[in-house]
Design a protein around this motif. Structure first.
Motif, PDB file in Angstrom:
ATOM      1  N   ASP A 495       0.830  -1.214   0.000  1.00 41.58           N
ATOM      2  CA  ASP A 495       0.000   0.000   0.000  1.00 41.58           C
ATOM      3  C   ASP A 495       0.859   1.258   0.000  1.00 41.58           C
ATOM      4  O   ASP A 495       0.568   2.249  -0.681  1.00 41.58           O
ATOM      5  CB  ASP A 495      -0.927  -0.010   1.224  1.00 41.58           C
ATOM      6  N   GLU A 496       1.948   1.216   0.800  1.00 43.95           N
ATOM      7  CA  GLU A 496       2.833   2.401   0.885  1.00 43.95           C
ATOM      8  C   GLU A 496       3.516   2.666  -0.460  1.00 43.95           C
ATOM      9  O   GLU A 496       3.662   3.813  -0.886  1.00 43.95           O
ATOM     10  CB  GLU A 496       3.891   2.161   1.969  1.00 43.95           C
ATOM     11  N   ILE A 497       3.922   1.595  -1.143  1.00 37.54           N
ATOM     12  CA  ILE A 497       4.584   1.764  -2.454  1.00 37.54           C
ATOM     13  C   ILE A 497       3.594   2.342  -3.465  1.00 37.54           C
ATOM     14  O   ILE A 497       3.923   3.265  -4.221  1.00 37.54           O
ATOM     15  CB  ILE A 497       5.162   0.412  -2.941  1.00 37.54           C
ATOM     16  N   ARG A 498       2.352   1.795  -3.450  1.00 38.81           N
ATOM     17  CA  ARG A 498       1.335   2.314  -4.380  1.00 38.81           C
ATOM     18  C   ARG A 498       1.108   3.809  -4.141  1.00 38.81           C
ATOM     19  O   ARG A 498       1.018   4.601  -5.075  1.00 38.81           O
ATOM     20  CB  ARG A 498       0.003   1.564  -4.159  1.00 38.81           C
ATOM     21  N   GLN A 499       1.021   4.173  -2.846  1.00 35.31           N
ATOM     22  CA  GLN A 499       0.752   5.575  -2.506  1.00 35.31           C
ATOM     23  C   GLN A 499       1.901   6.474  -2.966  1.00 35.31           C
ATOM     24  O   GLN A 499       1.673   7.563  -3.516  1.00 35.31           O
ATOM     25  CB  GLN A 499       0.572   5.686  -0.989  1.00 35.31           C
ATOM     26  N   SER A 500       3.132   5.991  -2.760  1.00 31.31           N
ATOM     27  CA  SER A 500       4.299   6.793  -3.182  1.00 31.31           C
ATOM     28  C   SER A 500       4.313   6.984  -4.687  1.00 31.31           C
ATOM     29  O   SER A 500       4.583   8.082  -5.198  1.00 31.31           O
ATOM     30  CB  SER A 500       5.594   6.088  -2.757  1.00 31.31           C
ATOM     31  N   LEU A 501       4.029   5.912  -5.424  1.00 30.91           N
ATOM     32  CA  LEU A 501       4.014   6.009  -6.886  1.00 30.91           C
ATOM     33  C   LEU A 501       2.909   6.935  -7.367  1.00 30.91           C
ATOM     34  O   LEU A 501       3.090   7.722  -8.292  1.00 30.91           O
ATOM     35  CB  LEU A 501       3.835   4.605  -7.492  1.00 30.91           C
ATOM     36  N   ARG A 502       1.751   6.856  -6.651  1.00 35.39           N
ATOM     37  CA  ARG A 502       0.628   7.727  -7.025  1.00 35.39           C
ATOM     38  C   ARG A 502       1.029   9.182  -6.858  1.00 35.39           C
ATOM     39  O   ARG A 502       0.667  10.042  -7.648  1.00 35.39           O
ATOM     40  CB  ARG A 502      -0.580   7.374  -6.135  1.00 35.39           C
ATOM     41  N   GLY A 503       1.823   9.440  -5.785  1.00 38.54           N
ATOM     42  CA  GLY A 503       2.264  10.806  -5.499  1.00 38.54           C
ATOM     43  C   GLY A 503       3.101  11.406  -6.614  1.00 38.54           C
ATOM     44  O   GLY A 503       3.188  12.630  -6.749  1.00 38.54           O
ATOM     45  N   ILE A 504       3.762  10.572  -7.395  1.00 42.23           N
ATOM     46  CA  ILE A 504       4.572  11.121  -8.498  1.00 42.23           C
ATOM     47  C   ILE A 504       3.928  10.811  -9.861  1.00 42.23           C
ATOM     48  O   ILE A 504       4.575  10.823 -10.896  1.00 42.23           O
ATOM     49  CB  ILE A 504       6.016  10.563  -8.450  1.00 42.23           C
TER      50      ILE A 504
END
Length: 508
Positions: A495-504
Motif C-alpha cells: 500500500d505504501e509503495i502504491r501511494q508513493s508512486l501515485r504521489g509522483i
C-alpha cells in the motif's frame, strides 16, 4: 562481535583516512601508493630508534652504516628519514621527495633493488591528499615495541585484504583470505624445513608459516622459504611484505611463470602451500606437452589446474606434503586427461585429504573452493596407519558472514577441520572417528567405486537429523501465525509503495 579481518581495531580508522587518497585513482594503483608509504615509515622507525640509541652512546657513531646492518636494520640515508618526509609533507614537490627517498633506499639495500614504488611525482596523484596521508602516519610501526606487537604486520595484512575487497571481481589475485591460509598452515604444520609456493602472490603463505612457528616457540631460522610469482607488481609487493617481516625468502631475482621459467629447478621441499589461479585457460600448455613434470598424464591445454598439481608433486621431497586451494570442479571433472591424472594420483596413494569449503570466502570470486592435500609418503607422515586411505572433510556448512557478501572461517571452524585431520593422521592423541555429514576416511576401493570423483559430499553421507521435540500441531500453529504476520506486513508495504508512486503520477 566475532574477530574478523574487517574488525581488528584501529586499522579500520586508518583505512578510512587512507581511502581519502583514492580520489579518482583505481584501487589497484593506490594500494602501491599507500603500502609504499607504510614501508617507508617502517624502515625509518626502526632506523631512527637505533639512531637515537647510538647518539646516546659516547663512543658510537650514529652515521656508521655497519651498526645498523649488523642488527638487520635497513640503512636509511638522511634525506629519506621520516622526520624529513613529514617536514616536507605540505610542499608541492613532496611526490618528488618520496621518489628520491625510495631510490636512495634501494641504492643502499641490495635486497630491495627494483622493488619499491617510485611514481609519487606523477601529476594525477593529488599532492595535498598525499601530504595529508603522510600526516596520518603518526604512529610507530617499526620500533622494537611495535615490532613485538606486529603492528605493521596487522596493518599491512588488513590493508591487503581491504585493497582486495576494493578491487572486487577480477582483482585481489595477490591475496588469499587469511582464514584459508591459516587453515592450510595449521593442517600441514611447517615447523622446520623448506617451504615453497609456486604462485606466491604477496607472500601470505610464508607470513602465516612464520607466525605458526613463532607461536609454538620455534625459530624462523629453521624455515627456508622459496617462492615464485609471475605478476611483476605482485612480486614487488611480496618482496616488500617479506622484507618488513624480516623473512629471508628466495622468490627469485625477478617475476617469472612457474610453468615456463621455473626459477627453482631441482628444488625438493618439505612443504608446499599454494593458491594457484583458478581454472586458467591460457597457460601455454601446448608448448609443454612433453614436459617431465607430467608424470601422471598430460594436463589439458584449456585448464591449468592439473598442471599446477603435477608441478607441485614434482617439487615434493620423499616425505614432503603439499596443501593447496583449487576450484571445486577439480575434484570431479570428467575431462579424459584430468580424470586419468586424478586416477593415477589416487592409485599412487598420493592424495591424502580433500576439504570442501563454504562459498563466498574470496574477494575476487564467488565460486566455492576446496583444499587438496598431497603427500609423498603416508607411512612416514603421521603415526596412524592410513595407507590406501583418503580423508574427506565436508566443511561447506562452516564459516560466518564477516560482512554483507563475504564469509570467513572462525577459529573454531579451523579447529574442527584440523582436529579431524590430525586425529586421522595420528598426530593428535584422541582416536579418529568418522562423523556423518562431516568427515569420512575412505579406502581407495570406495574411491574407485565412485570413479575417482573426490567430492567429500559423496563419502561423508548426511548428518544425523536433530530430534524435533515440537509437536506437529504446535509447529503448524506457530508457522501459520508467523506467516499471517508476514502477509500483513507485505500488504502494508505494498500500500505504501502504491501511494508513493501515485504521489509522483504513477497508478498501479
Amino acid at each position: 562481535m566475532a574477530k574478523t579481518t574487517a574488525n581488528i581495531g584501529f586499522e579500520e580508522k586508518l583505512w578510512g583516512m587512507a581511502d581519502k587518497l583514492r580520489g579518482s585513482m583505481d584501487a589497484s594503483e593506490y594500494k602501491h601508493v599507500v603500502l609504499g608509504l607504510l614501508f617507508l615509515k617502517y624502515v625509518s622507525d626502526a632506523f631512527e630508534e637505533k639512531h637515537k640509541q647510538l647518539q646516546a652512546e659516547e663512543l658510537a657513531d650514529e652515521e656508521d652504516k655497519d651498526e645498523y646492518l649488523a642488527e638487520n636494520i635497513f640503512w636509511v640515508p638522511k634525506e629519506t628519514r621520516w622526520t624529513y618526509i613529514k617536514e616536507s609533507a605540505k610542499k608541492p614537490e613532496i611526490g618528488q621527495i618520496i621518489d628520491e627517498a625510495m631510490i636512495a633506499i634501494e641504492k643502499e639495500n641490495d635486497s630491495l633493488r627494483g622493488v619499491l614504488p617510485k611514481n609519487y611525482a606523477r601529476p594525477e596523484l593529488d599532492k595535498t591528499r598525499l601530504g595529508e596521508t603522510i600526516d596520518m602516519f603518526s604512529f610507530q610501526v617499526g620500533d622494537k615495541e611495535s615490532q613485538s606487537k606486529d603492528v605493521l604486520g596487522r596493518v599491512y595484512e588488513y590493508f591487503l585484504a581491504k585493497f582486495a575487497s576494493a578491487e572486487g571481481k577480477g582483482g585481489g589475485e595477490f591475496y588469499t583470505p587469511q582464514s584459508i591460509v591459516k587453515l592450510l598452515v595449521e593442517m600441514i604444520e611447517p615447523y622446520e624445513g623448506r617451504v615453497y609456493d609456486p604462485c606466491c602472490g604477496s607472500g601470505g603463505m610464508f607470513v602465516q608459516s612464520e607466525k605458526f612457528v613463532e607461536e609454538r616457540s620455534g625459530s624462523i631460522e629453521d624455515l627456508s622459504v622459496y617462492g615464485q610469482e609471475s605478476n611483476p607488481t605482485t612480486w614487488k609487493l611480496c618482496k616488500m611484505n617479506l622484507a618488513i617481516r624480516g623473512i629471508d625468502g628466495d622468490i627469485g631475482e625477478y617475476n617469472a611463470d612457474s610453468f615456463h621459467n621455473d626459477l627453482h629447478q631441482g628444488l625438493k621441499v618439505d612443504f608446499i602451500l599454494a593458491n594457484p589461479p583458478f581454472n586458467i585457460s591460457d597457460w601455454g600448455g601446448e608448448k609443454l606437452t612433453e614436459d617431465l613434470r607430467w608424470k601422471y598424464g598430460t594436463p589439458p591445454k584449456g585448464n591449468a589446474n592439473y598442471a599446477w598439481i603435477q608441478h607441485m608433486v614434482s617439487k615434493l621431497a620423499p616425505t614432503g606434503t603439499a596443501g593447496f586451494v583449487l576450484a571445486n570442479g577439480s575434484m570431479s571433472t570428467s575431462t579424459t586427461s584430468e580424470l586419468e591424472i586424478r586416477k593415477n594420483l589416487v592409485e599412487e596413494d598420493l592424495v591424502e585429504c580433500i576439504v570442501t569449503l563454504p562459498g563466498q570466502l574470496f574477494y575476487s570470486t564467488q565460486i566455492p573452493v576446496s583444499l587438496w592435500f598431497i603427500t609423498r609418503n603416508k607411512e612416514k607422515n603421521g603415526k596412524r596407519e592410513r595407507k590406501n586411505e583418503i580423508l574427506f572433510i565436508d566443511g561447506r556448512k562452516l564459516g560466518f558472514m564477516a560482512d554483507r557478501v563475504h564469509k570467513e572461517l572462525a577459529q573454531e571452524d579451523i579447529d574442527q577441520i584440523t582436529s579431524a585431520y590430525h586425529t586421522w593422521r595420528g598426530t593428535k592423541e584422541e582416536p579418529y572417528e568418522d562423523v556423518a555429514g562431516f568427515c569420512k576416511a575412505a579406502k581407495i576401493e570406495e574411491v574407485r567405486e565412485h570413479e575417482y570423483i573426490l567430492t567429500p559430499g559423496r563419502y561423508v553421507g548426511l548428518a544425523e537429523a536433530e530430534e524435533d521435540a515440537e509437536p506437529f500441531e504446535d509447529k503448524m500453529e506457530r508457522i501459520t501465525t508467523d506467516l499471517s504476520e508476514q502477509f500483513a506486513k507485505s500488504k502494508k508495504l505494498e500500500d505504501e509503495i502504491r501511494q508513493s508512486l501515485r504521489g509522483i503520477g504513477y497508478e498501479i
